[in-house]
Design a protein around this motif. Structure first.
Motif, PDB file in Angstrom:
ATOM      1  N   ILE A 271       0.847  -1.195   0.000  1.00 17.85           N
ATOM      2  CA  ILE A 271       0.000   0.000   0.000  1.00 17.85           C
ATOM      3  C   ILE A 271       0.882   1.245   0.000  1.00 17.85           C
ATOM      4  N   VAL A 272       0.509   2.199  -0.841  1.00 17.12           N
ATOM      5  CA  VAL A 272       1.200   3.490  -0.880  1.00 17.12           C
ATOM      6  C   VAL A 272       0.503   4.442   0.072  1.00 17.12           C
ATOM      7  N   PHE A 273       1.254   5.046   0.974  1.00 18.76           N
ATOM      8  CA  PHE A 273       0.648   5.965   1.935  1.00 18.76           C
ATOM      9  C   PHE A 273       0.034   7.161   1.224  1.00 18.76           C
ATOM     10  N   SER A 274      -1.116   7.588   1.726  1.00 18.65           N
ATOM     11  CA  SER A 274      -1.772   8.798   1.234  1.00 18.65           C
ATOM     12  C   SER A 274      -2.549   9.422   2.376  1.00 18.65           C
ATOM     13  N   GLU A 275      -2.558  10.747   2.415  1.00 18.29           N
ATOM     14  CA  GLU A 275      -3.316  11.457   3.442  1.00 18.29           C
ATOM     15  C   GLU A 275      -4.810  11.313   3.230  1.00 18.29           C
ATOM     16  N   ASN A 276      -5.203  11.154   1.954  1.00 22.56           N
ATOM     17  CA  ASN A 276      -6.644  11.039   1.695  1.00 22.56           C
ATOM     18  C   ASN A 276      -7.066   9.576   1.702  1.00 22.56           C
ATOM     19  N   LYS A 277      -8.236   9.311   1.202  1.00 18.45           N
ATOM     20  CA  LYS A 277      -8.800   7.965   1.267  1.00 18.45           C
ATOM     21  C   LYS A 277      -8.266   7.038   0.189  1.00 18.45           C
ATOM     22  N   ARG A 278      -7.474   7.580  -0.720  1.00 22.83           N
ATOM     23  CA  ARG A 278      -6.919   6.723  -1.744  1.00 22.83           C
ATOM     24  C   ARG A 278      -5.736   5.968  -1.161  1.00 22.83           C
ATOM     25  N   HIS A 279      -5.942   4.729  -0.839  1.00 23.51           N
ATOM     26  CA  HIS A 279      -4.895   3.938  -0.215  1.00 23.51           C
ATOM     27  C   HIS A 279      -3.884   3.425  -1.228  1.00 23.51           C
ATOM     28  N   TYR A 280      -4.255   3.429  -2.524  1.00 24.22           N
ATOM     29  CA  TYR A 280      -3.408   2.851  -3.539  1.00 24.22           C
ATOM     30  C   TYR A 280      -2.974   3.918  -4.542  1.00 24.22           C
ATOM     31  N   MET A 281      -1.838   3.686  -5.143  1.00 27.29           N
ATOM     32  CA  MET A 281      -1.370   4.568  -6.205  1.00 27.29           C
ATOM     33  C   MET A 281      -2.263   4.427  -7.440  1.00 27.29           C
ATOM     34  N   ARG A 282      -2.619   5.563  -8.025  1.00 20.68           N
ATOM     35  CA  ARG A 282      -3.410   5.544  -9.254  1.00 20.68           C
ATOM     36  C   ARG A 282      -2.453   5.512 -10.429  1.00 20.68           C
ATOM     37  N   VAL A 283      -2.773   4.717 -11.440  1.00 22.96           N
ATOM     38  CA  VAL A 283      -1.935   4.605 -12.625  1.00 22.96           C
ATOM     39  C   VAL A 283      -2.781   4.852 -13.860  1.00 22.96           C
ATOM     40  N   ASP A 284      -2.123   5.296 -14.933  1.00 19.05           N
ATOM     41  CA  ASP A 284      -2.827   5.479 -16.198  1.00 19.05           C
ATOM     42  C   ASP A 284      -3.388   4.139 -16.660  1.00 19.05           C
ATOM     43  N   PHE A 285      -4.657   4.140 -17.020  1.00 17.08           N
ATOM     44  CA  PHE A 285      -5.316   2.892 -17.443  1.00 17.08           C
ATOM     45  C   PHE A 285      -6.376   3.282 -18.465  1.00 17.08           C
ATOM     46  N   ILE A 286      -5.995   3.233 -19.739  1.00 13.12           N
ATOM     47  CA  ILE A 286      -6.883   3.684 -20.811  1.00 13.12           C
ATOM     48  C   ILE A 286      -7.417   2.472 -21.561  1.00 13.12           C
ATOM     49  N   THR A 287      -8.704   2.246 -21.425  1.00 15.64           N
ATOM     50  CA  THR A 287      -9.351   1.129 -22.112  1.00 15.64           C
ATOM     51  C   THR A 287     -10.851   1.385 -22.176  1.00 15.64           C
ATOM     52  N   ASP A 288     -11.541   0.647 -23.013  1.00 16.43           N
ATOM     53  CA  ASP A 288     -13.002   0.771 -23.115  1.00 16.43           C
ATOM     54  C   ASP A 288     -13.659  -0.059 -22.019  1.00 16.43           C
ATOM     55  N   ILE A 289     -14.553   0.559 -21.271  1.00 13.66           N
ATOM     56  CA  ILE A 289     -15.272  -0.151 -20.214  1.00 13.66           C
ATOM     57  C   ILE A 289     -16.779   0.018 -20.424  1.00 13.66           C
ATOM     58  N   GLN A 290     -17.544  -0.798 -19.710  1.00 14.43           N
ATOM     59  CA  GLN A 290     -19.003  -0.695 -19.764  1.00 14.43           C
ATOM     60  C   GLN A 290     -19.528  -0.341 -18.373  1.00 14.43           C
ATOM     61  N   VAL A 291     -20.490   0.593 -18.362  1.00 14.38           N
ATOM     62  CA  VAL A 291     -21.045   1.081 -17.102  1.00 14.38           C
ATOM     63  C   VAL A 291     -22.559   0.920 -17.134  1.00 14.38           C
ATOM     64  N   ARG A 292     -23.106   0.306 -16.094  1.00 11.87           N
ATOM     65  CA  ARG A 292     -24.557   0.173 -15.987  1.00 11.87           C
ATOM     66  C   ARG A 292     -25.015   0.818 -14.687  1.00 11.87           C
ATOM     67  N   VAL A 293     -25.927   1.767 -14.806  1.00 11.44           N
ATOM     68  CA  VAL A 293     -26.453   2.453 -13.629  1.00 11.44           C
ATOM     69  C   VAL A 293     -27.480   1.555 -12.947  1.00 11.44           C
ATOM     70  N   ALA A 305     -17.830   3.669 -22.175  1.00  6.97           N
ATOM     71  CA  ALA A 305     -16.985   4.765 -21.710  1.00  6.97           C
ATOM     72  C   ALA A 305     -15.510   4.384 -21.852  1.00  6.97           C
ATOM     73  N   THR A 306     -14.653   5.381 -21.711  1.00  3.42           N
ATOM     74  CA  THR A 306     -13.199   5.160 -21.793  1.00  3.42           C
ATOM     75  C   THR A 306     -12.563   5.534 -20.467  1.00  3.42           C
ATOM     76  N   SER A 307     -11.894   4.571 -19.854  1.00  7.13           N
ATOM     77  CA  SER A 307     -11.247   4.851 -18.577  1.00  7.13           C
ATOM     78  C   SER A 307      -9.982   5.692 -18.779  1.00  7.13           C
ATOM     79  N   LYS A 308      -9.588   6.413 -17.718  1.00  5.92           N
ATOM     80  CA  LYS A 308      -8.390   7.262 -17.782  1.00  5.92           C
ATOM     81  C   LYS A 308      -7.316   6.805 -16.800  1.00  5.92           C
ATOM     82  N   ASP A 309      -7.725   6.515 -15.563  1.00  8.55           N
ATOM     83  CA  ASP A 309      -6.769   5.965 -14.599  1.00  8.55           C
ATOM     84  C   ASP A 309      -7.523   5.071 -13.614  1.00  8.55           C
ATOM     85  N   MET A 310      -6.744   4.296 -12.865  1.00 10.70           N
ATOM     86  CA  MET A 310      -7.376   3.341 -11.976  1.00 10.70           C
ATOM     87  C   MET A 310      -6.455   3.026 -10.803  1.00 10.70           C
ATOM     88  N   SER A 311      -7.060   2.663  -9.696  1.00 11.42           N
ATOM     89  CA  SER A 311      -6.347   2.086  -8.562  1.00 11.42           C
ATOM     90  C   SER A 311      -7.178   0.893  -8.104  1.00 11.42           C
TER      91      SER A 311
END
Length: 389
Positions: A271-293, A305-311
């Motif tokens: 785990i990468v330390f962060s002051e906020n709630k993001r416990h993990y490092m975000r990395v560039d992740f560009i791919t087509d994803i599907q989202v259902r509300v 949709a097209t993703s931009k980054d992910m943790s």
């Protein structure tokens, strides 16, 4: 300075019965090593911690003092005798010197410097080295990272296989750590089953790559004790100077906090330390994803949709229109590792317009099982170069 120290010790060992040759060889070391060599010579012979200028001045005076005594007595005086007489009778920096074989003294120093079980640095030695590296990073504007490792379920190993097996397991992990780090890195047995590594001139991404490489090797390397296979994994936390802290105490504390988060997230991860709630490092992740509300009027409507980054805690993607905050969604995310896309539930935590018809939508993953967590972790490691397909 460690190389100079080794040269001085070798010189003392090779020419212990020929002081003229010993002094000549020490002077050669001084010529090659510069002013630091004076400090090392006195550290080895007297254990005095002198400045280079002071050590150089003492060296010249002691050689002159030895020559004077030798001339008066009509025979050569041992260098150590001259040093002892000088500091007791002239400089008077010594009041109650003792005579000890230098190899015995060095072994005693090593016992203080290195942990007898793992061969890693002791906590006392580490604290001084860590402070020096942090001061150097501050002075020259360098990055410095701290990896804090903790063996998973170590008590269970002790209870199941015995404490001797636990000791061997700790030595096994320490050996893997030492085999993966550079010579400039500092590894210490911080306490119990905790190992800390200080990485000078190393930023967060490269430190994470190393941490993942160590974690993976510990997990995959076979470990046996008296014919019994012992499964070993480690959890780790990462903090970096000056992003996460600017002093040694806070760096260690924050790396330790990240370890606790790693344990909470299922162990066997970094785990990468962060002051906020993001416990993990975000990395560039560009791919087509599907989202259902979830619970929308048209429950079968799927957004492309097209993703931009992910943790492993969430994902950011582009969308042609906004989605209300706190909306529950289900995502299909192809990772390029598994044959089927990952199915993950999440909630909208960010909506930001960045053009007339484009929005950034941030999703925080809801509770996911360990299998999905592991798959996400593999995907993250692949993105930063820490794991190949």
């Amino acid at each position: 300075m460690e190389l100079i120290r080794e040269s001085v010790l070798k010189c003392l060992d090779n020419f212990s019965f020929d002081d003229d040759k010993l002094i000549s060889e020490l002077n050669c070391i001084i010529e090659e090593g510069g002013s630091e060599a004076y400090q090392v010579i006195f550290s080895v012979l007297t254990h005095f911690d002198l400045t280079s200028d002071k050590a150089e001045d003492y060296w010249k005076q002691i050689i002159s003092h030895r020559n004077s005594i030798s001339k008066a007595l009509g025979r050569n005086i041992n260098l150590r005798t001259a040093i002892c007489d000088y500091f007791c009778s002239i400089s008077k920096d010594m009041t109650n010197p003792i005579v000890i074989e230098i190899r015995v003294f060095e072994e005693a120093l090593d016992s203080l410097k290195y942990d007898s079980l793992t061969g890693l640095y002791t906590r006392r030695t580490f604290d001084d080295m860590f402070l020096r590296e942090t001061d150097r990073a501050t002075r020259y504007g360098l990055e410095l990272s701290v990896l804090f490792f903790d063996l998973d379920d170590f008590k269970k190993i002790n209870d199941t296989f015995g404490h001797l097996a636990g000791d061997e397991t700790l030595k096994h992990v320490a050996g893997i750590v030492m085999g993966e780090i550079r010579t400039i890195d500092i590894a210490v047995r911080y306490g119990g089953e905790e190992i800390v590594v200080v990485l000078p001139e190393t930023g967060k991404v490269n430190a994470l790559v190393l941490g993942e490489r160590i974690r993976k090797k510990v997990e995959e390397t076979k470990h046996e004790y008296e014919g019994q296979n012992i499964s070993v994994t480690i959890s780790g936390g990462l903090a970096t100077f000056p992003i996460d802290a600017t002093d040694t105490e806070s760096l260690i504390k924050n790396a330790d906090i990240a370890v606790y988060r790693a344990k909470e997230e299922g162990k066997n991860n970094i785990i990468v330390f962060s002051e906020n709630k993001r416990h993990y490092m975000r990395v560039d992740f560009i791919t087509d994803i599907q989202v259902r509300v979830v619970d929308s009027k048209d429950d079968n409507e799927v957004l492309e949709a097209t993703s931009k980054d992910m943790s492993t805690g969430g994902i950011l993607f582009e969308n042609n229109y906004p989605i209300d905050m706190n909306t529950k969604v289900r995502l299909r995310i192809p990772t390029g590792i598994a044959e089927k896309p990952l199915l993950v539930a999440g909630t909208v935590v960010r909506v930001e317009k960045f053009s007339s018809s484009q929005y950034d939508i941030g999703i925080s993953f809801l509770e996911i099982d360990n299998a999905v967590k592991n798959e996400l972790s593999k995907c993250i490691r692949k993105c930063i170069g820490g794991e190949k397909e």
